[in-house]
Design a protein around this motif. Structure first.
Motif, short mmCIF file in Angstrom:
data_model
loop_
_atom_site.label_atom_id
_atom_site.label_comp_id
_atom_site.label_asym_id
_atom_site.label_seq_id
_atom_site.Cartn_x
_atom_site.Cartn_y
_atom_site.Cartn_z
N TRP A 95 0.83 -1.20 0.00
CA TRP A 95 0.00 0.00 0.00
C TRP A 95 0.87 1.26 0.00
O TRP A 95 0.57 2.24 -0.69
CB TRP A 95 -0.92 0.00 1.21
N MET A 96 1.97 1.19 0.75
CA MET A 96 2.86 2.34 0.85
C MET A 96 3.52 2.67 -0.49
O MET A 96 3.72 3.84 -0.82
CB MET A 96 3.93 2.11 1.91
N VAL A 97 3.89 1.64 -1.26
CA VAL A 97 4.70 1.86 -2.45
C VAL A 97 3.92 1.63 -3.74
O VAL A 97 4.49 1.71 -4.83
CB VAL A 97 5.95 0.96 -2.44
N ARG A 98 2.63 1.35 -3.65
CA ARG A 98 1.88 0.86 -4.80
C ARG A 98 1.90 1.84 -5.97
O ARG A 98 1.87 1.43 -7.14
CB ARG A 98 0.43 0.54 -4.41
N GLU A 99 1.97 3.15 -5.70
CA GLU A 99 1.93 4.12 -6.77
C GLU A 99 3.19 4.08 -7.63
O GLU A 99 3.18 4.53 -8.77
CB GLU A 99 1.74 5.53 -6.20
N TRP A 124 11.35 12.78 6.57
CA TRP A 124 10.43 13.91 6.67
C TRP A 124 10.92 14.91 7.71
O TRP A 124 10.96 16.13 7.46
CB TRP A 124 9.04 13.39 7.02
N LEU A 125 11.31 14.42 8.89
CA LEU A 125 11.74 15.31 9.97
C LEU A 125 13.10 15.92 9.72
O LEU A 125 13.33 17.09 10.02
CB LEU A 125 11.76 14.53 11.30
N GLY A 126 14.03 15.12 9.17
CA GLY A 126 15.41 15.58 9.05
C GLY A 126 15.80 16.12 7.69
O GLY A 126 16.83 16.78 7.57
N ALA A 127 14.98 15.84 6.66
CA ALA A 127 15.36 16.30 5.32
C ALA A 127 14.20 16.97 4.59
O ALA A 127 14.33 17.34 3.43
CB ALA A 127 15.88 15.13 4.48
N GLY A 128 13.04 17.11 5.26
CA GLY A 128 11.91 17.78 4.64
C GLY A 128 11.29 17.03 3.49
O GLY A 128 10.64 17.62 2.64
N GLU A 129 11.46 15.71 3.47
CA GLU A 129 10.91 14.91 2.38
C GLU A 129 9.45 14.62 2.65
O GLU A 129 9.07 14.13 3.72
CB GLU A 129 11.70 13.61 2.25
N ALA A 130 8.60 14.89 1.67
CA ALA A 130 7.16 14.71 1.84
C ALA A 130 6.81 13.23 1.90
O ALA A 130 7.45 12.40 1.26
CB ALA A 130 6.40 15.38 0.70
N MET A 131 5.77 12.92 2.68
CA MET A 131 5.27 11.55 2.77
C MET A 131 3.89 11.48 2.14
O MET A 131 2.97 12.17 2.59
CB MET A 131 5.18 11.10 4.24
N PRO A 132 3.71 10.66 1.09
CA PRO A 132 2.38 10.51 0.50
C PRO A 132 1.39 9.95 1.51
O PRO A 132 1.76 9.26 2.46
CB PRO A 132 2.61 9.51 -0.64
N ALA A 133 0.12 10.22 1.28
CA ALA A 133 -0.92 9.74 2.20
C ALA A 133 -0.91 8.23 2.29
O ALA A 133 -1.14 7.65 3.36
CB ALA A 133 -2.30 10.23 1.75
N ALA A 134 -0.64 7.55 1.17
CA ALA A 134 -0.61 6.08 1.19
C ALA A 134 0.48 5.57 2.10
O ALA A 134 0.32 4.57 2.79
CB ALA A 134 -0.40 5.56 -0.23
N THR A 135 1.63 6.28 2.13
CA THR A 135 2.71 5.87 3.02
C THR A 135 2.30 6.01 4.47
O THR A 135 2.58 5.15 5.31
CB THR A 135 3.96 6.73 2.74
N ILE A 136 1.62 7.11 4.79
CA ILE A 136 1.19 7.34 6.16
C ILE A 136 0.20 6.27 6.60
O ILE A 136 0.31 5.69 7.67
CB ILE A 136 0.57 8.74 6.30
#
Length: 308
Positions: free
Chosen positions: A142-146, A257-269
């Motif tokens: 689910w996290m990586v499906r896209e 996300w916390l240390g490099a400002g990389e966005a997390m897709p909703a599916a990953t969350i």
């Protein structure tokens, strides 16, 4: 007073969860590299891992770090070869397929460990654990499906070597570690990884700052957790080891996300939250760590930059 089997099992599970925490920092650290890329990251990480293990063994053996390597014999060399496959093939897979494809292949590690543990060790897997394994794999999908695609079949085949080698190594550690100390096998694996990746990493381009960060990766993200994992394996079933190690997949995106400002897709969350709930159900003692959490490991190593 000696700890009860339940207490020893709980400690081992917590120790392995701590290992997964350390494995998961690779992604956020590599985001801050200036020049090092691809195979050079893998080479230097393995190089500093080897130096760190040598230092640990030297401290344990009072200046004679190679004695435990010789004492391992062929079982140690075999385990070291499996470490080398894990350290090397993940990066190689990333150069031939997507991160999503690689992570999806890696998610079968608990299944392989359960099957091999059943065949070699006779370890039974409860229905609840089997369900947790399947749902963990589904959560990673689910996290990586896209990003999953049919492209890069060769890379996916190479990535498959990682969970296979991991399962073989876990069962080997479980079967032989009571008689032979296989912790020095991490050194053998790191050296083999250096030999395999050096030609592809040359010429080196890492800056002094990069080398400092890669030294941190080699020592804290690779050497120490791999060394500790071997201690934890004694008290855990093979499928438990592989399942707990998947916590790395959950934590890695958080640190990025916390240390490099990389966005997390909703599916990953959503996928990560589901994995944390399954970890709490399977091992309640690890709930605080599971709620926050990414190769030799998976998402941490998946964050390594790809070679153009």
């Amino acid at each position: 007073m000696f700890p009860t089997p339940q207490a020893a099992h709980r400690r081992a599970a917590l120790l392995l969860a701590f290992c997964a925490l350390l494995w998961s920092i690779a992604g956020v650290i590599t985001r801050h590299l200036e020049a090092a890329d691809g195979f050079e990251i893998t080479f230097w990480r393995a190089f500093f891992c080897a130096l760190s293990v040598l230092a640990i063994l030297g401290w344990q053996r009072r200046g004679n770090p190679f004695a435990p390597v010789r004492e391992m014999g062929w079982p140690g060399l075999f385990s070291g070869a499996m470490w080398g496959v894990m350290f090397t093939c993940f990066m190689l897979a990333l150069t031939r397929t997507s991160v999503a494809n690689t992570l999806l292949v890696m998610s079968v590690a608990p299944l392989f460990a359960a099957l091999l543990g059943r065949i070699v060790l006779g370890t039974r897997v409860s229905g609840a654990t089997a369900l947790a394994i399947l749902m963990a794999g589904a959560g990673i999908w689910w996290m990586v499906r896209e990003g999953v695609s049919a492209d890069g079949v060769a890379g996916m085949a190479i990535a498959l070597a990682v969970p296979v080698a991991s399962a073989i190594n876990i069962v080997t550690l479980k079967r032989l570690h009571a008689h032979v100390d296989l912790a020095p096998a991490v050194l053998v694996g790191a050296v083999l990884c250096c030999i395999a990746t050096a030609p592809m990493a040359w010429p080196f381009e890492a800056s002094i700052r990069d080398l400092a960060l890669l030294a941190l990766l080699g020592a804290v993200q690779l050497a120490i957790p791999c060394f500790l994992m071997i201690r934890a394996v004694r008290q855990l079933a093979p499928h438990e080891v592989a399942l707990i190690a998947l916590l790395e997949v959950v934590l890695g995106p958080i640190w990025a996300w916390l240390g490099a400002g990389e966005a997390m897709p909703a599916a990953t969350i959503r996928g990560r939250a589901g994995g944390a709930r399954r970890a709490r159900r399977r091992h309640p003692a690890r709930a605080p760590r599971a709620a926050g959490r990414a190769g030799s490991g998976a998402a941490g190593r998946a964050s390594l930059r790809r070679t153009p």
